[in-house]
Enzyme design. Structure first.
Site, PDB file in Angstrom:
ATOM      1  N   ARG A   1      10.821  -1.281  11.328  1.00  0.00           N
ATOM      2  CA  ARG A   1       9.687  -0.855  12.148  1.00  0.00           C
ATOM      3  C   ARG A   1       9.520  -1.776  13.343  1.00  0.00           C
ATOM      4  NH1 ARG A   1       4.584   0.354   8.315  1.00  0.00           N
ATOM      5  NH2 ARG A   1       3.588  -0.832   9.973  1.00  0.00           N
TER       6      ARG A   1
ATOM      7  N   ARG B   1      -1.127  -8.671  13.421  1.00  0.00           N
ATOM      8  CA  ARG B   1      -1.649  -7.696  12.464  1.00  0.00           C
ATOM      9  C   ARG B   1      -2.449  -8.381  11.358  1.00  0.00           C
ATOM     10  NH1 ARG B   1       3.787  -5.313  11.093  1.00  0.00           N
ATOM     11  NH2 ARG B   1       2.824  -4.102   9.431  1.00  0.00           N
TER      12      ARG B   1
ATOM     13  N   ARG C   1      11.473  -5.535   5.277  1.00  0.00           N
ATOM     14  CA  ARG C   1      11.167  -4.113   5.067  1.00  0.00           C
ATOM     15  C   ARG C   1      12.080  -3.244   5.932  1.00  0.00           C
ATOM     16  NH1 ARG C   1       5.141  -1.821   5.500  1.00  0.00           N
ATOM     17  NH2 ARG C   1       5.152  -2.703   7.586  1.00  0.00           N
TER      18      ARG C   1
ATOM     19  N   LYS D   1       0.826  -1.212   0.000  1.00  0.00           N
ATOM     20  CA  LYS D   1       0.000   0.000   0.000  1.00  0.00           C
ATOM     21  C   LYS D   1       0.858   1.259   0.000  1.00  0.00           C
ATOM     22  CE  LYS D   1      -2.041  -1.155   3.870  1.00  0.00           C
ATOM     23  NZ  LYS D   1      -1.315  -2.405   4.110  1.00  0.00           N
TER      24      LYS D   1
END
Ligand code: ADP
Ligand code: ADP
Ligand code: ZN
Length: 225
Positions: free
Chosen positions: A169, A180, A136, A17
């Site tokens: 993160r 999540r 990531r 996204k």
């Protein structure tokens, strides 16, 4: 006057996204509103809102709808006020996230006489979620997103733009990713179904290279009613 472009990006954590949002917003010249980015900025700056939201973010749960919606409302209203008479186009990344938020969101849009053109649903499988999120890295300064294999920085662990050291993160840890994903399935799937019934969903296969995903999103939005 309902000719403004309002689009929403939905997808599992790691679906791409954030990566797509910047390019889509540039393409249509609309304002990008990412609740994840705004919340993380608040956490970073230790605002009251950030300190409250951190408890939820760290565990991979949704921050309370009240917090997120009032935050969004402020951003939309100040942006609309600054653009009197101009095009009011917004791309939402990561919002709304469930039916509760959506109800409040629809009220805000109604008040402003705006309506959603399309809900872009980027679909990827669970095993790819883990692959994407464990690799990531983000720039803490500009929020640019990297992937150690598919989209690495030019120089070792530094943001190409800011030359700042990239970080992982806090919520990209296996246990938190797992939660999540569960939260996403439990709370966000019903929202996708809601918009499917309204014929607003543009479903995109997120398991292609990022340029092809972007092309699919743009042609999907152009075809949306
Ligand atoms: P989201 O905002 O949905 O959580 P991101 O855009 O942050 O997802 O992407 C998650 C990770 O996957 C990042 O490391 C990003 O660089 C990488 N990524 C995004 N899109 C693709 C793609 N199409 N192919 C491979 N990797 C991708
Ligand atoms: P991802 O799509 O990779 O999970 P986001 O940056 O969209 O990442 O969200 C990260 C975290 O921020 C979420 O797990 C949640 O705690 C919080 N968050 C983001 N958007 C919302 C929202 N609309 N409502 C509630 N919490 C949110
Ligand atoms: Zn940067």
């Amino acid at each position: 006057m309902k000719n403004n472009l309002i689009c929403v990006l939905i997808g599992a954590p790691g679906a791409g996204k954030g990566t797509q949002a910047k390019n889509v917003a540039n393409y249509y010249n609309c304002k990008l509103i990412s609740t994840g980015d705004i919340l993380r900025e608040n956490v970073e700056n230790r605002t009251v809102l950030g300190l409250e939201a951190k408890k939820y973010i760290d565990n991979g749960n949704l921050a309370p709808a009240q917090i997120v919606v009032s935050m969004i409302k402020n951003v939309i209203k100040s942006s609309v006020e600054n653009k009197a008479g101009a095009d009011k186009s917004f791309l939402f990344d990561g919002f709304p996230r469930d039916l509760e938020q959506n109800k409040l969101f629809e009220q805000i849009l109604d008040e402003l006489n705006l309506s959603i053109k399309g809900v872009i649903y980027i679909n990827i499988e669970d095993d790819i979620v883990y692959e994407r999120l464990t690799n990531r890295r983000i720039c803490p300064k500009c929020n640019r997103v990297y992937h150690l294999k598919f989209n690495p920085p030019k120089f070792d662990n530094l943001c190409d733009d800011c030359k700042v050291k990239l970080i992982t993160r806090e919520d990209d840890k296996i246990d938190v990713i797992k939660n999540r994903l569960e939260v996403y399935k439990q709370l966000t799937y019903p929202l996708i179904e809601y918009y499917r019934k309204k014929n607003k969903v543009v479903e995109i296969n997120g398991n292609k290279n990022a340029d092809d995903v972007l092309k699919d999103i743009i042609s999907g939005i152009n075809c949306a009613r």
